[in-house]
Design a protein around this motif. Structure first.
Motif: not given
Length: 414
Positions: A206-229
């Motif tokens: 979880f990368d905190i951009i601002e106090t109330e804003v963060w980016l999620w990075v969730i890697p999967f075993s199939n080589g794909n990754t979920s990215v969300g703000i």
């Protein structure tokens, strides 16, 4: 119009519905599941927490999930500029599972549903609930299948695990606003072609951009990754003037100094999805002949991945109580279901609120670390929010705030 007669009707074939129906089937209850959509289907909530493993294990669903090889989640990393905080689930207060999974939910939920079918449970996909009537604890639910055929399902109890569909809250006028301030999210999946080897490539962050804003990075075993703000709704809305979710998510990734190189130029595997003002609540969690579980009742915030834990906790608890009621026992649904579930919700609500005030972040990144405090917070993040031996559970409403204020005062004096 055709009619069916069952002991328990479960609405929704997500994790909550699968846990409750599997537990009931194990205990020789005549249970039926109806699901509005066709699986596999896209759904958010890809990061689990260890508490869910207890439920999958008890429901007899763990072996089918374990053999798939989903990415193991051993903890979580939080980033804020050059600051790093890592929680290791094996180093937490109290007992409980030390790991869980990171999963593409379309695949994960489909495995669950197919295992439910393999257990002999009648599960109907593409079947929508269009009405329900109660007579005491008995009910008649009207459903419509994909061919437009309508039938009645007579049940002695109904467990609503319909997720964002929120079937009974809509039909019974149980909706109410969340206590949390409005936040929204935009997410997609990417082919993680720039993924690094080893732990760095598979660690949920979880990368905190601002106090109330963060980016999620969730890697999967199939080589794909979920990215969300995630952020306040007005912030998310301003990421694209014309509401273009692809533009919005690309801009969000560009705000992350840590991840812009890894994800800045990769293509999204589907058009980024926009979840607007996602927090929700209900007036009550149960009534004569029904119980609400998971997102059909309360949804807080994705920051600590608590959604599925509450869904499966609610599904398992409702199933156990329904079984007792079917066997003629007197069940105190207020105390044994509503009060119990809402205690855990209250604990996590405090953590979500204090995350967005910045107080919890103050504790996460404080140096030097306090090992005892970190272990106790780690247990909460693992989902063990009913263990009142944990100070950060028992006095959750004051512990975080008071300790954060102490740290801030120390900094000012220094």
């Amino acid at each position: 119009m055709s009619k069916e007669f069952v002991d328990v009707l479960v609405i929704g074939a997500g994790p909550s519905g699968c846990v409750s129906s599997s537990y009931l089937k194990k205990n020789n209850v005549n249970v039926k599941v109806v699901e509005k959509t066709k699986f596999p289907r896209l759904v958010v909530g890809e990061s689990l927490i260890p508490r869910v493993m207890d439920h999958f294990d008890e429901a007899g669903l763990f072996p089918a999930l374990d053999k798939i090889g989903f990415e193991k989640k051993l903890g979580a990393r939080f980033l804020r500029g050059n600051e790093v905080c890592i929680f290791d689930f094996s180093n937490k207060f109290g007992e409980g599972w030390d790991w869980t999974w990171q999963v593409p939910r379309a695949d994960f939920d489909n495995v669950l549903a197919q295992e439910v079918i393999n257990k002999g449970i009648d599960l109907e996909f593409e079947t929508e609930v269009i009405g329900i009537e109660f007579n005491g604890t008995d009910s008649v639910t009207t459903v419509k299948n994909k061919d437009g055929e309508i039938k009645e399902i007579h049940a002695k109890f109904v467990i609503d695990s319909s997720g964002y569909g929120r079937v009974l809250p809509r039909l019974l006028d149980l909706e109410k606003p969340s206590k949390l301030s409005p936040h929204s999210a935009i997410f997609s999946h990417v082919k993680d072609i720039n993924r690094e080897e080893g732990t760095e490539g598979t660690l949920i962050s979880f990368d905190i951009i601002e106090t109330e804003v963060w980016l999620w990075v969730i890697p999967f075993s199939n080589g794909n990754t979920s990215v969300g703000i995630v952020g306040p709704t007005d912030f998310i809305d301003k990421l694209s003037e014309n509401g273009d979710t692809t533009e919005a998510l690309r801009k969000a990734i560009s705000l992350s100094d840590y991840y812009v190189k890894r994800f800045g130029d990769v293509d999204f595997l589907f058009a980024p999805q926009h979840l607007k003002d996602y927090s929700c609540s209900v007036k009550k969690l149960y009534g004569d002949g029904f119980a609400l579980t998971g997102n059909a009742s309360e949804f807080l915030d994705p920051v600590f991945s608590s959604g599925m834990a509450f869904a499966t906790e609610g599904g398992m608890t409702a199933a156990k109580l329904a079984l007792r009621q079917l066997n003629g026992e007197q069940v105190d649904w207020q105390k044994e279901f509503a009060d119990y579930i809402l205690y855990g919700v209250d604990v996590f609500t405090t953590y979500v609120k204090e995350w967005y005030t910045g107080n919890l972040q103050e504790l996460f990144f404080h140096q030097p670390e306090n090992p005892d405090v970190k272990r106790k917070i780690c247990a909460v993040l693992a989902g063990y929010v009913w263990n009142k031996k944990n100070t950060f559970v028992r006095i959750h409403d004051t512990a975080i705030k008071n300790l954060a204020e102490f740290i801030k005062t120390e900094k000012q004096q220094a």
